[in-house]
Each structure stands twice: as C-alpha cells, then as structure tokens.
Design a protein around this motif. Sequence first.
Motif: not given
Ligand SMILES: Nc1ncnc2c1ncn2[C@@H]1O[C@H](COP(=O)(O)OP(=O)(O)OP(=O)(O)O)[C@@H](O)[C@H]1O
Length: 548
Positions: A38, A62, A66, A97, A102, A304
């Motif tokens: 978020s 959040d 989006g 991230g 995740a 992390k």
């Molecule tokens: N709340 C959100 N708002 C907008 N986009 C999101 C949101 N949550 C996830 N995403 C999108 O989804 C992708 C994947 O999320 P994820 O948490 O799996 O990976 P990350 O954040 O890129 O890396 P990490 O695994 O280190 O968290 C993100 O890179 C982002 O583009």
Amino acid sequence: MNHSPTIHILPPEIAERIAAGEVVERPASVVKELIENSLDAGASAVSVEIRNGGLSLIRVSDDGCGMSRADAPLALERFATSKISTLDDLEAITTLGFRGEALSSIAAVAHLEILTRTRDELEGTRVRAEGDQVRVEPAASPVGTSVTVRDLFYNIPARRKFLKSPMREGELVRQTVIRYSLAYPAVAFRLVVGGRETYVAPPATPLERIGTALGREVAAEMVEVAWEAADLRVWGYASTPTIGRRDRRGQFFFVNGRPVRSGLLAVMLERPYAGRLPPQRRPLAVIHVRLDPHLVDVNVHPRKAEVRLSQERSVYGAVTRAVEAALAPYPRQEGEFPALEWPFAGVPVEPGVVREARAEYVAGGLEPLGQLRNAYIVARGREGLVIVDQHAAHEQVLFERLVGGEGGRPLSPPVRVELTAREAELLEPYLGPLADLGMEVEPFGGHAFLVRSLPVPLAEQEPRVLLDALLEELPRCRRLDPEAVRERLAMKAACTAAVKAGDFLTREQMQALLDDLMASWSPATCPHGRPAFVLLTVEELERRFMRR
Ligand SMILES: Nc1ncnc2c1ncn2[C@@H]1O[C@H](COP(=O)(O)OP(=O)(O)OP(=O)(O)O)[C@@H](O)[C@H]1O
Ligand SMILES: [Mg+2]
C-alpha cells in the motif's frame, strides 16, 4: 539404511508452500507485506482489519494507485513486480517491495482476493485466487486496492500449530501497524480488530504520530534528533533521560523508510544515555537513517526484516553522534550513579528521573489515614486523597529493588532444599539469573540444592517458599533472553513476597510503603501493569460535592 534415498524434484505446489513459508510466517508478516504494498502504491490512508488474530481474516485497504484490469492478475504470479526491472535496480532499491513474491506467497497458503481500481478506469477488478485457479471479474471498487486474506495456513496445518493464541497474534499485528505508522506519519492508519476500531492515526507530524502511537506522555518527553553528513542523514526523536523503559520495545529504527531490527542500532542509540539514564533503563526513540540506496542491501532476509549496510559501524555510529547532540542539554553524570539517600535507599538512580515523581508527591509526602478492608491504604496527599492497592504497590517497590541489583544477603547457615528430579532439571540452567537477583543457589549432590543467599529486599522470606514460587515460573522463561528472564523472576519473587490483600498493616508499615512507592521509578502501576494507586483530587471532590 538398506537402500539409498533417491533424489527427486518436489512437485511445484509443495515447493511453493515451502518457499511461501519463508515470507509468510504468521498473520503479522502478511500484514507487513500488504502495508508495504500500500505504501509503495502511494497510499495516503491504509486501513487494516483482522479477525481471530488474523487467522480467519486479514484485510488491508488503501487509496493508492490501484492496479489495472490487465495488471491485477499478474500481481499473483511469482516474481511479478512493477518495482524493479533490471539488476541495476536491485542495486538501489527505493521501494519497500522488490521481489514480486509477497502476494504469490500469501496466495499459496491462504484464500486471497484483490479488489482494485486505478484512477483511469471507471470499473474496478476483482481477482480471486483459490489453489491454482485465478478468477478475474469486473467489480465496483473505489480507487485503490483492498486485499483480503482468508483462512491463513488452511493447507499447512503444521504451520498453524506454531502460532500463538489469536490474542498474541493480534498483538503482533498491532505492533506491525504501529511500527509502520511511526515510519510514515503523513499516512493515515487504522486498525480494526474483530470489528472494533483499536487504533486510529490521522495524518500527522512525526511528533504528533509518536503521541498517537506511543502515548502523549512519551511524546512530551521527546527531543528532536537531526544530524547530517555528506551522504547520510539521521533524524527522528529520542526520549529525554526523564523517562525510560525496562525493555527496548519503545525503540524503532528505519533505514530508508524500512523498519529494521538490529541489536547494534539499539546499542548505538543507548550509548549517549550512559551516565544519564540508569543502566537498567532503556530510552525510547523513533530514528530514521537515510543514505544512498546503493549502500544498502535489502535483499538479505526472507521477510525483509534486516538490511545489510556497507560500513555498518560508521553508519550506525552516526546514530550515536546524532543522539549525543540531541541530549547535550541533559548533563551527564560521570562514573556511577550516585546512590541517593532515603527514600531512594539502595536504588541507583539519576536525580532527574525521579524529579517529577518527587516534586509531585513527595513535596509533603503521603500521610496514611488508615486501611480499608486490610487491602487498600487510604492516604492524604498534597493533591487530594490517594488510595493505594497495598499488594500492587509493594510488588512494584520490591520489583524495582530486585532489578536494581542490590545483591544478596548470605544465609547462615545455608539452607538445604530437596527437589524432585524434574524440578532439579528445571532449575539448573537458571542458577545464573537467580544469582544475578541476589539469590545464590548451588547443587548439593543428587537433587539437593543449597540456598546460600537471598536477595536483600527479600532477606526475610522463607527460602523454600521463594524457591517454589520461582520454580513455578521457570517453564515460562524458556525462550526468553537473559534480561527478560531476570525480569520475570523478579516479578514472580516480588509478587510472592509482597504484602497481600487481607494483611493488617501498622501505621509505620503503611508509611514506609507509601514512602517507598513514591520514591520508585514508576509508582503508577505494579510490574504487571495494574494500577498501584488512584488519586482523588480535591478538584474532583469539589466537583462531586457541587462546590464548582
Ligand atoms: N496495494 C497495492 N496497490 C497497487 N499495486 C499493488 C498493490 N499490491 C501489490 N501491487 C502490485 O502487485 C505487484 C506484486 O506485489 P508483491 O507484494 O507480490 O511484490 P512486490 O511488492 O513487487 O515485491 P515483494 O515481494 O518484495 O513485496 C507489485 O509489484 C505491485 O505492482
Ligand atoms: Mg510487496
């Protein structure tokens, strides 16, 4: 073994769950990942909802950027990320991230649903992951993203067994929300537990946020920390030497906006407090370190939770310098803390720390008027009527003296105690911590032990009774660090030795207890956090009698 084991590649669904276990340890780790997403999405408000400690439901919503209809399902794929694309990017991470791991990890161990909409789209998207099925459908949604995680670890029952009670897991979630809310004060945070709003933090200045998260009394005792070198900035707030805690739970560190836990950072923070705060007391602080992302390797911990810094010592050394500068107005006492005369007898204290308590209550002292039901002491104070819970008060006084390290008083002759085999085995590893409290116990052949000394504040206790009480507590000390063990044992010993509700006290005994309580570090509560006294002010009385 008759036959050699054969090596085989794990089926993907098992491999996935194992990998996911690295990222998703418990409800709080899910909350952490979702909050980070978020924040990366530029949210100005983050709302966290949990049910049943996060086991039945976690929802993080959040108002960030989006995801588009096309992007949303990709978010669930492993290594799918919008945050980095090249190896160079990995060298200088500026988002929380970066692994693209995740959401896919969470989806591997729970039922996951995403509801999202970008500003450019009129209609939102719902993505639902059930096993390896991913369903995408149009859905109404505000701009932003809401991720719902249900039935965490439904498919790995073994993992559930390692979780604590829903209440404890809920508390860990709460700590996670508080931690991020301290790091990002401009973002609004909200936590709803079991349908009840338990934390609301509107957008604020860093100091206001400390007030919301840690209490207004804490915020009032914070000094600003601000320090800068060519490639490094340290800023935040640290407590003045007038307050302190017994543990480090009031210390928060962020490196480039990322919460990190590091014993070294704590030590660097605490160094300038030497000679200002008593050794058993820990300062509170919210400290940010910002440095060139090239100098930080964030890719060293599956959750992390840690970062690696090149030249860690010099970077963290800056924390010491920054805090030292902030504490300059508070003079340092060189050498030992002076042991003050009565009523501070024996407790090594820094005068400033008790200044307030003393000014407020020992300006005239408390005069006992009598006992109520042999459980409460009713006393007259400058401010009004003070009603003291005699057990809680005595417990606190003894506790502080015990952790204050007054040492032991030898028993002559030493007392021999015979334990069961199980008790003996339980006791052995804790002889060190007991000795630290002033209770020297040594093996005496078989399952017998010799109690050689009792802690000074408990010198009148029956050794066997005290030992039995401590034995009861030892099973709960198993996974604690030495400091926490010492505290637990001190709490138990204080509770056992303290006067009980129902004990008659003479006027002299009441007076002594009141004096001791008012001289203690934190007279307001017993070590378990129950109030030790209530104050009925004259003002309050006047209001009740309608004189105002
Ligand atoms: N709340 C959100 N708002 C907008 N986009 C999101 C949101 N949550 C996830 N995403 C999108 O989804 C992708 C994947 O999320 P994820 O948490 O799996 O990976 P990350 O954040 O890129 O890396 P990490 O695994 O280190 O968290 C993100 O890179 C982002 O583009
Ligand atoms: Mg993420």
